[in-house]
Design a protein around this motif. Structure first.
Motif, mmCIF file in Angstrom:
data_model
loop_
_atom_site.group_PDB
_atom_site.id
_atom_site.type_symbol
_atom_site.label_atom_id
_atom_site.label_comp_id
_atom_site.label_asym_id
_atom_site.label_seq_id
_atom_site.Cartn_x
_atom_site.Cartn_y
_atom_site.Cartn_z
ATOM 1 N N PRO A 42 0.802 -1.228 0.000
ATOM 2 C CA PRO A 42 0.000 0.000 0.000
ATOM 3 C C PRO A 42 0.834 1.278 0.000
ATOM 4 C CG PRO A 42 0.028 -0.964 2.193
ATOM 5 C CD PRO A 42 0.717 -1.945 1.285
ATOM 6 N N ASP A 43 2.081 1.211 0.502
ATOM 7 C CA ASP A 43 2.950 2.380 0.553
ATOM 8 C C ASP A 43 3.978 2.320 -0.564
ATOM 9 O OD1 ASP A 43 1.641 3.293 2.796
ATOM 10 O OD2 ASP A 43 3.078 2.410 4.196
ATOM 11 N N GLY A 44 4.544 3.474 -0.870
ATOM 12 C CA GLY A 44 5.600 3.510 -1.867
ATOM 13 C C GLY A 44 6.864 2.849 -1.344
ATOM 14 N N LEU A 45 7.496 2.049 -2.198
ATOM 15 C CA LEU A 45 8.738 1.369 -1.828
ATOM 16 C C LEU A 45 9.800 1.670 -2.875
ATOM 17 C CD1 LEU A 45 10.338 -0.703 -0.088
ATOM 18 C CD2 LEU A 45 9.500 -2.471 -1.665
ATOM 19 N N CYS A 56 14.398 -1.008 -7.202
ATOM 20 C CA CYS A 56 12.968 -1.265 -6.975
ATOM 21 C C CYS A 56 12.251 0.067 -6.841
ATOM 22 C CB CYS A 56 12.762 -2.118 -5.724
ATOM 23 S SG CYS A 56 11.026 -2.404 -5.326
ATOM 24 N N PHE A 57 11.164 0.197 -7.573
ATOM 25 C CA PHE A 57 10.361 1.425 -7.545
ATOM 26 C C PHE A 57 8.933 0.971 -7.845
ATOM 27 C CE2 PHE A 57 8.941 5.652 -8.896
ATOM 28 C CZ PHE A 57 9.673 6.496 -8.065
ATOM 29 N N ASN A 58 8.153 0.735 -6.769
ATOM 30 C CA ASN A 58 6.860 0.089 -6.996
ATOM 31 C C ASN A 58 5.795 1.069 -7.487
ATOM 32 O OD1 ASN A 58 6.175 1.490 -4.674
ATOM 33 N ND2 ASN A 58 5.301 -0.271 -3.611
ATOM 34 N N ARG A 59 4.619 0.510 -7.761
ATOM 35 C CA ARG A 59 3.542 1.301 -8.358
ATOM 36 C C ARG A 59 3.093 2.437 -7.445
ATOM 37 N NH1 ARG A 59 -0.361 -2.655 -9.566
ATOM 38 N NH2 ARG A 59 0.815 -3.070 -11.474
ATOM 39 N N ARG A 63 2.984 6.414 -8.206
ATOM 40 C CA ARG A 63 1.788 7.251 -8.049
ATOM 41 C C ARG A 63 2.064 8.453 -7.145
ATOM 42 N NH1 ARG A 63 -1.311 7.136 -3.861
ATOM 43 N NH2 ARG A 63 -0.605 5.049 -3.247
ATOM 44 N N ILE A 64 2.742 8.217 -6.030
ATOM 45 C CA ILE A 64 2.992 9.293 -5.065
ATOM 46 C C ILE A 64 3.920 10.361 -5.646
ATOM 47 C CG2 ILE A 64 4.087 9.809 -2.835
ATOM 48 C CD1 ILE A 64 3.069 7.026 -1.901
ATOM 49 N N THR A 65 4.937 9.934 -6.384
ATOM 50 C CA THR A 65 5.933 10.878 -6.910
ATOM 51 C C THR A 65 5.618 11.382 -8.314
ATOM 52 O OG1 THR A 65 7.273 9.081 -7.846
ATOM 53 C CG2 THR A 65 7.730 9.741 -5.558
ATOM 54 N N SER A 141 10.640 4.229 2.323
ATOM 55 C CA SER A 141 9.182 4.102 2.339
ATOM 56 C C SER A 141 8.573 5.478 2.098
ATOM 57 C CB SER A 141 8.709 3.538 3.681
ATOM 58 O OG SER A 141 7.302 3.554 3.769
ATOM 59 N N LEU A 142 7.573 5.535 1.224
ATOM 60 C CA LEU A 142 6.908 6.789 0.878
ATOM 61 C C LEU A 142 5.417 6.693 1.181
ATOM 62 C CD1 LEU A 142 8.443 7.344 -2.683
ATOM 63 C CD2 LEU A 142 9.295 8.269 -0.521
#
Length: 384
Positions: A42-45, A56-59, A63-65, A141-142
């Motif tokens: 659920p959080d940015g990784l 690694c740069f997840n979905r 979305r957040i960045t 973590s974002l």
């Protein structure tokens, strides 16, 4: 890594697996989390390797960045995630995770800024081969700030509402007491009594507001204490009706139906009185015509094999607009007639749910509002 997986997703999954592989084995063999997809988080990784390259740069991070995954993977961390603190300093240059103190293990969560001024909550962990060895992996973590902003806005609105509601009675109390102290001999006994009665009423208003704030604090923190004992719900309703008629309401405005036999109810009598008082006062103040109170046995919420008591309060007024029914039990909701803090129904819902019950709002058969709450019997275990 799952068979047939390739490209960015394979890189993501391998990076997540590596977060615990080599860190003492934090997962058991055969654990489904071994093949977790970072895009399910659920959080940015964001994960960077020992050279500071993003692996690694997840979905959620994308979305957040607002940065496409392809534009981040393989690039240096400060390019893929160009963060600044609130003073405009480049964050990765300031913290220097790869070249700073070898005893650091990470960064606590804090507000940082992306290009364009967008705020994001960032925390980081430094993964090392040895306690003081070089950073082997940097895990970031974002999280977005929307939820925190809503909470802050709600708190600010609560403070503003309380300040507004306190100002009027405190001004009145201060004015009347100052006048009485300065000119006591000039007033007749009747004038003194009138001013003291006004001070007493305003002091009660302040006391009620403080009690509401304490209730909200306990509800929000899950610390609302209930002192359960046998409650005669029919007698409690009759007391409230008598109090309203004693304050000037016509006796024939209230119609009470009680369907016997009612199950023995164990609840907090003071809290039940608070719920009934709020619902009946709202029906009188905002509704019209006859206020009907129906008391009947009902299945306990979510437990068809357990009994409960349902209380329905309805009026014949204009009712609540359909589009507003979903907000009735939220903070600061007020009906068409202004007045009050808008906290009463929020507290009512919290009290009912603390008892394990439910409360709903609907349109009454007569066209007005209909509030219905159900409380389970909740008898102590030693009586079962």
């Amino acid at each position: 890594m799952a068979v047939g997986m390739s490209g960015p997703r394979a890189t993501h999954t391998a990076a997540v697996r590596a977060l615990s592989d080599g860190d003492g084995g934090s997962r058991a063999l055969g654990d489904p989390a071994a093949d977790i997809d970072p895009d399910d988080l659920p959080d940015g990784l964001v994960v960077a390797d020992e050279n500071g390259k993003v692996v690694c740069f997840n979905r959620a991070a994308s979305r957040i960045t607002a940065t496409p995954v392809a534009d981040a993977l393989g690039h240096s961390l400060d390019q893929a995630l160009p963060l600044e603190d609130l003073k405009g300093r480049r964050w990765w240059e300031l913290t220097d995770p790869y070249g700073g103190l070898a005893t650091r293990v990470g960064q606590p969560e804090r507000n940082l800024l992306l290009p364009g001024g967008r705020e994001v909550l960032v925390s980081a962990r430094y993964v090392r081969e040895a306690p003081t060895g070089p950073v082997r992996r940097l895990v970031v973590s974002l999280r977005g700030t929307e939820a925190r902003r809503r909470t802050e806005l709600s708190h600010a609105e609560l403070i503003a509402t309380v300040a507004h509601e306190l100002r009027s009675p405190l001004t009145s109390v201060k004015g009347f007491t100052a006048t009485l102290l300065a000119k006591w001999e000039r007033f007749t006994d009747d004038q003194k009594r009138l001013m003291l009665e006004t001070v007493d009423a305003d002091a009660n208003r302040v006391t009620r507001l403080i009690a509401e704030l304490l209730d909200i604090s306990r509800i929000d923190s899950g610390r609302l204490e209930l002192r359960r004992q046998p409650v005669d719900i029919s007698a409690a309703v009759e007391r409230h009706v008598q109090a309203l008629t004693a304050n000037g309401q016509a006796p024939d405005r209230f119609l009470v139906h009680t369907r016997q036999p009612l199950p023995a109810l164990w609840a907090d009598p003071d809290k039940v009185d608070q719920v009934l008082g709020n619902l009946l006062e709202n029906a009188v103040r905002h509704g019209e015509g006859t206020v009907t109170i129906d008391i009947a046995p009902a299945p306990a919420p979510g437990k068809s094999d357990e009994s409960g008591t349902a209380v329905t309060v309805s009026d014949e007024g204009p009712g609540i607009p359909e589009e507003s029914m979903g907000r009735v039990f939220t903070r600061f909701w007020r009906g068409s007639k202004r007045g009050g803090t808008g906290l009463g129904l929020y507290i009512v819902k919290g009290i009912v749910e603390a008892h394990g019950g439910t409360i709903t709002v609907d349109r009454a058969p007569g066209g007005g509002a209909e509030f219905r709450f159900i409380l389970p019997v909740s008898a102590p275990a030693y009586l079962a």
